[in-house]
Motif scaffolding. Sequence first.
Motif, PDB file in Angstrom:
ATOM      1  N   GLY A 242       0.825  -1.199   0.000  1.00 27.52           N
ATOM      2  CA  GLY A 242       0.000   0.000   0.000  1.00 27.52           C
ATOM      3  C   GLY A 242       0.858   1.248   0.000  1.00 27.52           C
ATOM      4  O   GLY A 242       2.084   1.185  -0.140  1.00 27.52           O
ATOM      5  N   ARG A 243       0.237   2.382   0.172  1.00 25.76           N
ATOM      6  CA  ARG A 243       0.979   3.644   0.203  1.00 25.76           C
ATOM      7  C   ARG A 243       1.921   3.713   1.398  1.00 25.76           C
ATOM      8  O   ARG A 243       3.033   4.241   1.312  1.00 25.76           O
ATOM      9  N   ASP A 244       1.492   3.112   2.519  1.00 19.23           N
ATOM     10  CA  ASP A 244       2.237   3.264   3.763  1.00 19.23           C
ATOM     11  C   ASP A 244       2.878   1.985   4.273  1.00 19.23           C
ATOM     12  O   ASP A 244       3.817   2.058   5.080  1.00 19.23           O
ATOM     13  N   ALA A 245       2.368   0.823   3.877  1.00 17.07           N
ATOM     14  CA  ALA A 245       2.829  -0.410   4.506  1.00 17.07           C
ATOM     15  C   ALA A 245       2.601  -1.606   3.603  1.00 17.07           C
ATOM     16  O   ALA A 245       1.968  -1.512   2.542  1.00 17.07           O
TER      17      ALA A 245
ATOM     18  N   GLY B 288      -2.766   2.027   3.572  1.00 13.43           N
ATOM     19  CA  GLY B 288      -2.587   3.356   2.999  1.00 13.43           C
ATOM     20  C   GLY B 288      -3.115   3.368   1.585  1.00 13.43           C
ATOM     21  O   GLY B 288      -2.493   2.808   0.675  1.00 13.43           O
ATOM     22  N   ASP B 289      -4.311   3.973   1.417  1.00  9.28           N
ATOM     23  CA  ASP B 289      -4.975   4.008   0.112  1.00  9.28           C
ATOM     24  C   ASP B 289      -5.181   2.595  -0.426  1.00  9.28           C
ATOM     25  O   ASP B 289      -5.237   2.377  -1.626  1.00  9.28           O
ATOM     26  N   ARG B 290      -5.284   1.640   0.472  1.00  4.21           N
ATOM     27  CA  ARG B 290      -5.468   0.244   0.059  1.00  4.21           C
ATOM     28  C   ARG B 290      -6.048  -0.533   1.230  1.00  4.21           C
ATOM     29  O   ARG B 290      -5.376  -0.768   2.235  1.00  4.21           O
ATOM     30  N   ILE B 291      -7.307  -0.930   1.100  1.00  5.51           N
ATOM     31  CA  ILE B 291      -7.998  -1.678   2.141  1.00  5.51           C
ATOM     32  C   ILE B 291      -8.003  -3.155   1.774  1.00  5.51           C
ATOM     33  O   ILE B 291      -8.394  -3.535   0.667  1.00  5.51           O
ATOM     34  N   LEU B 292      -7.573  -3.990   2.721  1.00  2.00           N
ATOM     35  CA  LEU B 292      -7.706  -5.431   2.568  1.00  2.00           C
ATOM     36  C   LEU B 292      -8.829  -5.899   3.487  1.00  2.00           C
ATOM     37  O   LEU B 292      -8.838  -5.572   4.677  1.00  2.00           O
ATOM     38  N   GLU B 293      -9.756  -6.656   2.935  1.00  2.00           N
ATOM     39  CA  GLU B 293     -10.858  -7.198   3.729  1.00  2.00           C
ATOM     40  C   GLU B 293     -10.570  -8.655   4.057  1.00  2.00           C
ATOM     41  O   GLU B 293     -10.429  -9.489   3.166  1.00  2.00           O
ATOM     42  N   LEU B 294     -10.486  -8.951   5.337  1.00  2.00           N
ATOM     43  CA  LEU B 294     -10.238 -10.306   5.817  1.00  2.00           C
ATOM     44  C   LEU B 294     -11.541 -10.906   6.310  1.00  2.00           C
ATOM     45  O   LEU B 294     -12.294 -10.253   7.031  1.00  2.00           O
ATOM     46  N   ARG B 295     -11.797 -12.166   5.926  1.00  2.00           N
ATOM     47  CA  ARG B 295     -13.024 -12.838   6.353  1.00  2.00           C
ATOM     48  C   ARG B 295     -12.712 -14.220   6.885  1.00  2.00           C
ATOM     49  O   ARG B 295     -12.056 -15.031   6.222  1.00  2.00           O
ATOM     50  N   ALA B 296     -13.162 -14.479   8.104  1.00  2.00           N
ATOM     51  CA  ALA B 296     -13.075 -15.813   8.688  1.00  2.00           C
ATOM     52  C   ALA B 296     -14.205 -16.657   8.118  1.00  2.00           C
ATOM     53  O   ALA B 296     -15.381 -16.270   8.193  1.00  2.00           O
TER      54      ALA B 296
END
Length: 317
Positions: A70-73, A178-186
Amino acid sequence: MPDRFPLQTFVRRAAIRLVTIAFFSATSACYASEFNLTEIASGVFVHTGKVAIYSPADGGDISNCGFVIGRDAVAVVDTCGADRVGRRLREAIRSITDKPIRYVVTTHMHPDHVLGGGAFAEDAPAYVGHKKLARALAARAERYLGANRDLMGEEAFAGSRIVPPTVVVDDRMEIDLGDRILELRARPTAHTDNDLTVLDRKTGTIFLGDLLFSRHIPALDGSLRGWLKVMSDLAAEPATRAVPGHGPAALDFPAALAPQKRYLSRIADDVRAAIKAGRTLAEASAAAGLSEKDAWALFEEFNARNVSAAFAELEWE
């Protein structure tokens, strides 16, 4: 923090888009093969392991793992099957970006996806997993470590360890790079009882871990009926490409689910027919799923085990 050398980073990324890049381990005496890495979408990288079982020759490099920038990490998704492979993955990340590795996400408990986790300890990331992951790892830790040390040999196995999650996903969780969302689903019990998926909304890429096999025959360690149900749920995800736990770096989604669904449905049908006819487990294991034999690698190694698990589940329907 931006990359320290943006021009060099751009050049590196351009090269990765054109070809698979290789890294070599300077410390390996018994395992010095290529470490491939492919950018399957902007900022999404995947390393593909061999379609094989643990041995000194493959050094634990038998599953897919990757990372998202992402932008930050950076978030790592699975760490492969040995410390040595995890370290090569980390080296690959550091060749591309100096952004902090803030998350290490584990898709499920199996050792070929978790034993490289210690390679990232110096980054002090959050280790993220399904709410049932820690319990599952603790229950099998001694067996996983002992068996895979024997299969790989001491040199290839050296440094490999199980790192339990420090952050757990009960249902859904979002992590922001950072300007990038990851969606985690159990997910409910399917391949295992601790499967977790990772969706990168920005590129429509979903990491499925071993909820999706390609080439490598699926391995059942949870619930056959649950897995078939979860695959139907997965097909509704807003993704256009999937990263399987084993096989190519990326596959068109949801079309990639079809071969696996065919195999698991065949197992279910054959086992139900065997149970109805009064056949024994041994008889079912010798016959169920044989029509799929030529479609999968490692069929002999896993099919009978899958049938046995399916039989135990379905005989009480």
